[in-house]
Design an enzyme around this catalytic site. Sequence first.
Site, PDB file in Angstrom:
ATOM      1  N   SER A 116       0.823  -1.219   0.000  1.00 27.05           N
ATOM      2  CA  SER A 116       0.000   0.000   0.000  1.00 27.05           C
ATOM      3  C   SER A 116       0.850   1.259   0.000  1.00 27.05           C
ATOM      4  O   SER A 116       0.350   2.344  -0.269  1.00 27.05           O
ATOM      5  CB  SER A 116      -0.919   0.009   1.226  1.00 27.05           C
ATOM      6  OG  SER A 116      -0.143  -0.054   2.409  1.00 27.05           O
ATOM      7  N   HIS A 137      -2.592  -3.080  -6.040  1.00 34.33           N
ATOM      8  CA  HIS A 137      -3.019  -2.767  -4.674  1.00 34.33           C
ATOM      9  C   HIS A 137      -4.539  -2.823  -4.521  1.00 34.33           C
ATOM     10  O   HIS A 137      -5.262  -1.950  -5.003  1.00 34.33           O
ATOM     11  CB  HIS A 137      -2.500  -1.373  -4.276  1.00 34.33           C
ATOM     12  CG  HIS A 137      -2.900  -0.969  -2.895  1.00 34.33           C
ATOM     13  ND1 HIS A 137      -3.275   0.321  -2.571  1.00 34.33           N
ATOM     14  CD2 HIS A 137      -3.013  -1.689  -1.748  1.00 34.33           C
ATOM     15  CE1 HIS A 137      -3.591   0.372  -1.289  1.00 34.33           C
ATOM     16  NE2 HIS A 137      -3.441  -0.830  -0.770  1.00 34.33           N
ATOM     17  N   GLU A 149      -5.538  -0.231  -7.395  1.00 34.73           N
ATOM     18  CA  GLU A 149      -4.494   0.622  -7.953  1.00 34.73           C
ATOM     19  C   GLU A 149      -3.467  -0.265  -8.671  1.00 34.73           C
ATOM     20  O   GLU A 149      -2.974  -1.232  -8.088  1.00 34.73           O
ATOM     21  CB  GLU A 149      -3.787   1.411  -6.847  1.00 34.73           C
ATOM     22  CG  GLU A 149      -4.659   2.466  -6.195  1.00 34.73           C
ATOM     23  CD  GLU A 149      -3.949   3.208  -5.061  1.00 34.73           C
ATOM     24  OE1 GLU A 149      -4.173   4.418  -4.932  1.00 34.73           O
ATOM     25  OE2 GLU A 149      -3.187   2.569  -4.301  1.00 34.73           O
ATOM     26  N   ASN A 187      -3.518   6.341  -0.521  1.00 34.02           N
ATOM     27  CA  ASN A 187      -2.842   6.532   0.759  1.00 34.02           C
ATOM     28  C   ASN A 187      -2.038   7.822   0.831  1.00 34.02           C
ATOM     29  O   ASN A 187      -1.652   8.256   1.917  1.00 34.02           O
ATOM     30  CB  ASN A 187      -1.960   5.323   1.084  1.00 34.02           C
ATOM     31  CG  ASN A 187      -2.774   4.198   1.700  1.00 34.02           C
ATOM     32  OD1 ASN A 187      -3.644   4.423   2.518  1.00 34.02           O
ATOM     33  ND2 ASN A 187      -2.510   2.977   1.278  1.00 34.02           N
TER      34      ASN A 187
END
Length: 380
Positions: A116, A137, A149, A187
């Site tokens: 991540s 991800h 992702e 993130n």
Amino acid sequence: MKVGVLGAGSMGIGIAQIAAGFGHEVVLCDNNAAAMEKSIQQLTKVLHRLVEKGKVTTEYVGDLLMRIQQTSLINEFNDCDIVIEAIVENLAIKKSVFQKMEDVVSDTCILATNTSSLSVASIAAACAKPERVLGIHFFNPAPLMKLVEIIPAIQTSSEVLTKARDLIDSWQKVTVLAKDTPGFIVNRVARPFYGESLRILEEGIADVATIDWAMTELAGFRMGPFTLMDYIGNDVNYVVTETVFTAFYFDPRYKPAFTQKRLSEAGYLGRKTGRGYYDYAEGANNPVATKDQVLGQQIVDRVVVMLINEAADALFWNVASAEDIDLAMTKGVNYPKGLLQWAKEIGYQTCVDRLDTLYNEYHEDRYRCSPMLRRMAKEA
């Protein structure tokens, strides 16, 4: 394609469920037999619940489970076409594991990491054929969350990227393409949702319940930042924050909060330990929100403009396209609307003015306005 999944934790078992559900033979590998058994039992329970609700048939469940081969040996990946790693977020461990996997798999097997926040290029560099490595991800819980992702490293071949993305698209996921930078899209862009809320708390402007109330009732987020941090786990959220902060050469925008660090050190990790920002014990006395509309709107304006600034900066640095940034935040973390779209609705100049006001008050680089947002305001 035969799919390998390394790690039978909540993320690994979720990925295995998706792949098996779409007809793939899956090799699920974990050297912790107890963790494997627990995950398979949990998956079986979830699937039988779907049968009870009439969403799937007993035959579907039986076939899906039959397609998941359990093993503790990575040698079993020898005939897989792709292996997705979903183990602990530790760069040294991931690099070691990728080296071992490469000794086992075929020359054409794609190796993917579900990291991540770690560098995909660093993980790829551990391999003799780094061009076969990329980031894929997923978000937790993987079977329910639509967004994935896709992160090519600088070494990743275009053929591997296309093949991997086509596979994930065939699993009816919404894929977005992200540059291999710390935190990728979600993130990275989401940091102020936690960070600025913690800052507001530490300044004594409002308590956790009031901030959560403002962000859910007034801004439309599904969960408030403190409820969400307790749900994720304060240890996990803190580590991601610290990782992103360090990876960005200690940019003040990503600076972790002492409050979260102390909660982690105390073992107040959230729901999983029964206590975090809230106390989850039966009959616990938790704070009640001060439902002051003016205060609430001030909180919303401050947190949302910081999120918008982060999204604009991700666009400025070509981390992803504007469309993918907004898609990532709505599909990956269920934001009420895309942040760049939100900026347009609020008014780009209004966003710039709010950030400049914060910067003029604090004189901290944390509040510097992205050049992209200023550009948007000029061109509007």
